[in-house]
Design a protein around this motif. Structure first.
Motif, PDB file in Angstrom:
ATOM      1  N   ASP A  16       4.100   5.743  -5.520  1.00 46.77           N
ATOM      2  CA  ASP A  16       4.181   5.828  -6.977  1.00 46.77           C
ATOM      3  C   ASP A  16       3.123   6.768  -7.548  1.00 46.77           C
ATOM      4  N   PHE A  27       2.497   1.740  -3.367  1.00 51.40           N
ATOM      5  CA  PHE A  27       1.526   2.133  -4.390  1.00 51.40           C
ATOM      6  C   PHE A  27       1.224   3.624  -4.280  1.00 51.40           C
ATOM      7  N   THR A  32       0.825  -1.208   0.000  1.00 50.67           N
ATOM      8  CA  THR A  32       0.000   0.000   0.000  1.00 50.67           C
ATOM      9  C   THR A  32       0.858   1.256   0.000  1.00 50.67           C
TER      10      THR A  32
END
Length: 201
Positions: free
Chosen positions: A159, A156, A153
């Motif tokens: 990013d 992610f 998480t």
């Protein structure tokens, strides 16, 4: 032959649906409720109903609130340039108890877990991205339990927001792998927050 009257059995069954409450614990709780004075039981019932009727999730950070906006987001004395990302409300409460963090929060309400069908949409990550774009946010602090799902998480989100120029950091080591923030003492969390380290974008 039933051991308990039907009404007590229904109470026991209802209590077993609460987290960490097995049948034996439910039986003890049920018998405690049976033995309580009627006024105490009424207060408990009223409190349960009030929670379901009044408590909602904050429209901004998803914390618990008695209205559309929680007390943290309404507090103008807090540092609105820093958002601490936590997995759940328990994580937020654990950090608040330290009295060492004065920024805002974003409660994910879970962690990415493709095996269970939990993706970015289920966590409403767009709301977090919108907050970064609309508000003068300079830093995201990741205070997510260091599980496989937690790492997935955090990376992610990193990013997704890396091109915004926002500073990304995470609480320092000292929180064991797979552990939940709510089970750690205040000093451990204070040290982890104070020594938070930058995340390479």
């Amino acid at each position: 032959m039933d051991i308990y009257p039907a009404s007590v059995e229904r109470l026991i069954e209802a209590l077993t649906h609460l987290p960490t409450i097995g049948r034996k614990s439910a039986q003890r709780l049920a018998m405690s409720i049976v033995d309580k004075p009627e006024e105490e039981v009424k207060r408990l019932a009223e409190a349960l109903l009030e929670v379901k009727e009044r408590v909602m999730h904050c429209e901004i950070c998803h914390n618990l609130a008695d209205g559309p906006i929680c007390s943290v987001c309404e507090d103008e004395t807090r540092d609105h340039s820093v958002i601490c990302v936590v997995e759940d409300v328990q994580g937020l409460i654990a950090i608040e108890k330290t009295k060492s963090y004065h920024g805002l929060y974003h409660v994910l309400g879970g962690l990415l877990n493709p095996m269970q069908g939990i993706g970015p949409q289920e966590l409403d990550l767009n709301r977090l991205v919108d907050r970064i774009g609309q508000d003068d946010v300079k830093e995201l602090v990741f205070a997510i339990s260091p599980t496989v799902e937690g790492e997935m998480t955090a990376h992610f989100i990193r990013d997704v927001v890396k091109d915004t120029g926002i500073r990304l950091s995470r609480i320092a080591s000292g929180i064991p792998i797979g552990a939940s923030l709510e089970y750690f003492d205040d000093m451990t969390l204070i040290k982890a927050l104070e020594e938070r380290r930058s995340m390479d974008a």
